[in-house]
Motif scaffolding. Sequence first.
Motif, PDB file in Angstrom:
ATOM      1  N   ILE A  38     114.662  68.923 -34.767  1.00  0.00           N
ATOM      2  CA  ILE A  38     113.717  68.238 -34.426  1.00  0.00           C
ATOM      3  C   ILE A  38     113.534  66.818 -35.150  1.00  0.00           C
ATOM      4  N   ARG A  39     112.796  66.174 -34.161  1.00  0.00           N
ATOM      5  CA  ARG A  39     112.554  64.608 -34.827  1.00  0.00           C
ATOM      6  C   ARG A  39     110.622  64.526 -34.764  1.00  0.00           C
ATOM      7  N   VAL A  40     110.196  63.869 -35.933  1.00  0.00           N
ATOM      8  CA  VAL A  40     108.735  63.878 -35.950  1.00  0.00           C
ATOM      9  C   VAL A  40     108.554  62.682 -36.293  1.00  0.00           C
ATOM     10  N   ARG A  41     107.408  62.058 -36.064  1.00  0.00           N
ATOM     11  CA  ARG A  41     106.823  60.715 -36.326  1.00  0.00           C
ATOM     12  C   ARG A  41     105.099  60.755 -36.540  1.00  0.00           C
ATOM     13  N   PHE A  81     102.402  66.353 -29.205  1.00  0.00           N
ATOM     14  CA  PHE A  81     101.641  65.926 -30.227  1.00  0.00           C
ATOM     15  C   PHE A  81     100.590  66.911 -30.701  1.00  0.00           C
ATOM     16  N   LEU A  82     100.604  67.058 -32.299  1.00  0.00           N
ATOM     17  CA  LEU A  82      99.864  67.927 -32.915  1.00  0.00           C
ATOM     18  C   LEU A  82      98.731  66.953 -33.614  1.00  0.00           C
ATOM     19  N   ARG A  83      97.532  67.269 -33.539  1.00  0.00           N
ATOM     20  CA  ARG A  83      96.436  66.609 -34.148  1.00  0.00           C
ATOM     21  C   ARG A  83      95.736  67.586 -34.835  1.00  0.00           C
ATOM     22  N   ALA A  84      95.182  67.132 -36.235  1.00  0.00           N
ATOM     23  CA  ALA A  84      94.386  67.790 -36.973  1.00  0.00           C
ATOM     24  C   ALA A  84      93.437  67.163 -37.830  1.00  0.00           C
ATOM     25  N   GLY A  85      92.206  67.462 -38.391  1.00  0.00           N
ATOM     26  CA  GLY A  85      91.585  67.024 -39.435  1.00  0.00           C
ATOM     27  C   GLY A  85      92.107  67.318 -40.722  1.00  0.00           C
ATOM     28  N   VAL A 117     102.906  63.344 -47.411  1.00  0.00           N
ATOM     29  CA  VAL A 117     103.598  63.493 -46.085  1.00  0.00           C
ATOM     30  C   VAL A 117     103.038  64.641 -45.311  1.00  0.00           C
ATOM     31  N   LEU A 118     103.279  64.577 -44.001  1.00  0.00           N
ATOM     32  CA  LEU A 118     103.020  65.786 -42.935  1.00  0.00           C
ATOM     33  C   LEU A 118     104.289  66.310 -42.840  1.00  0.00           C
ATOM     34  N   LEU A 119     104.404  67.769 -42.698  1.00  0.00           N
ATOM     35  CA  LEU A 119     105.734  68.419 -42.581  1.00  0.00           C
ATOM     36  C   LEU A 119     105.421  69.220 -41.282  1.00  0.00           C
ATOM     37  N   GLY A 120     106.378  68.728 -40.194  1.00  0.00           N
ATOM     38  CA  GLY A 120     106.123  69.364 -38.976  1.00  0.00           C
ATOM     39  C   GLY A 120     107.264  70.588 -38.939  1.00  0.00           C
ATOM     40  N   MET A 180     100.827  64.095 -35.278  1.00  0.00           N
ATOM     41  CA  MET A 180     102.411  63.932 -35.574  1.00  0.00           C
ATOM     42  C   MET A 180     102.783  64.227 -34.043  1.00  0.00           C
ATOM     43  N   GLY A 181     103.745  63.436 -33.779  1.00  0.00           N
ATOM     44  CA  GLY A 181     104.458  63.616 -32.545  1.00  0.00           C
ATOM     45  C   GLY A 181     105.843  64.440 -33.092  1.00  0.00           C
TER      46      GLY A 181
END
Lengths: 371, 128
Positions: A126-129, B40-44, B56-59, B90-91
């Motif tokens: 996966i690639r995240v940004r 795309f993930l969006r959250a408060g 950091v955000l972890l996807g 996060m994309g």
Amino acid sequence: MNKKLCVAGLGALMLTVWPGRADACGGFFCSQVPVLQTAERVVFEMEGDEVTAYIQLQYQGTDPNFAWVIPVPEVPEVEVGVGSGMFDALEAQTRPIFMGQAAPAAVLADSSAGCGMGGSGGEPRIRVRSVPVPDVDVFQEDSVGPYDYVVLSASRAADLNTWLQVNGYRVAPGSDAPVEAYLSEGMKLLALKLSPDAVSTQVEPIKLTYKDTRGCASIPIRLTAIASVPGLEIVTWVFGSGRAAPVNYGSVEVDPSGLLRPSDYGPAIAAVVDTFAGGQGFVTEYAQPSFRLSDQGDETLQNLLAKHGYVTRLRTFIDPAEMSLDPMFEVDASLGPVSNEIFLGGTIDVRSSSIFVVLGVGMLWSRRRRR
Amino acid sequence: MKRIIVIAALVLGACGAEGAPELTNLRASSRRAQIGTEVFLRAGLFDMDGDLEAGVLLGRVRSVDGDIDLEEASPILGFEDGRTRGDVIMGLTLLGIVDIGDYDVSLVAEDAAGVRSERLTQRITYSR
């Protein structure tokens, strides 16, 4: 009375109703590449500063993840599923009729395509940004029929396009520049997508009603350039008090004596537009009083025909690189009627390798620049 | 009393540690996606400590059968100067040779101290 009507085409078909000016526009995008439209038909009607646009869009492909982006001057009222019969009735009655040949013309360009395929080879990964939260003004966000839609604006196109993507609206690469241009002109963007809960993926006609305080409703074509096939066909009908003619595009004519077959006609239009109008021109295919048309049982068309005295149909083929200027039209009562009957069977030099050597003998009537 | 403390600790452990960032209202840009295209993930996001700037955000993408379980981190944006509340986006792109079908796509926020939020998950159907 304002006799100016500006029209810029984005799809294959558009219809504009006099009096006033009408702007419509847009782009139609799917997952990775633009959906190739087989037809788009738009009817604009203006009542004072209120514009009503009926838009029917057809495309080929099975990807339901599309977004339809239409610049609008103000927040529109959006309805779905109205006036669908009107488009066919108008097309059937105003398209060219070829005399001297049994076979009817294939009037509309037919392109076939689907959306691009995703995926890539190799090990799963996966690639995240992280993406900055875009700064946009959302004026309206709602659902109608099978569509989810939003009307929004922003100071930067990148913010607007990011917002659309984050919220599930497909955005075509390269759309920042034309969107930026429209935003700088004070336009808002209406974006539609099929709702995740939509039962059908059929793209239904939409009706937009909005105020245009500029005194000119416009139909921007510049956004179309990023999602257009080469030689996009545009057919524009203008309803008004008299015959309409392009203001900032050339008005050209195909010499029918060079047409041997109905299928020669479309390429001949493209040739004379390129040769005599630098790629920015229209052929007038029909200009007659409205009473000559039948509403064919369509109530919406019945109302339009009753309100407006004259119908003009104009047509062109335009390449994306030529979509740098939004076409404008005005009613010029001094211009005479145009029949949609075309008599085939002139002479043609069959030894020539290019039929356009003869077909290119068109006339450039006028080209008055207005930006 | 000890029992109450233990129960409270267990509850906190289940919901995220004390002072942990709080993710809420996860929304994916689409319930359907194509392999190789970005979702795309969006959250408060809220963090009382105000130390998200260095977090950091972890996807994470996990197949329903667990055969594929991938996670990557990306910086948290927009929480400079001790800001405690906002949205994060996060994309996330699933790449490579993977089966089409349902995947659980999730998001976790981790603050500068390494304290993690709850994991919020959305199921997405991938196709080619």
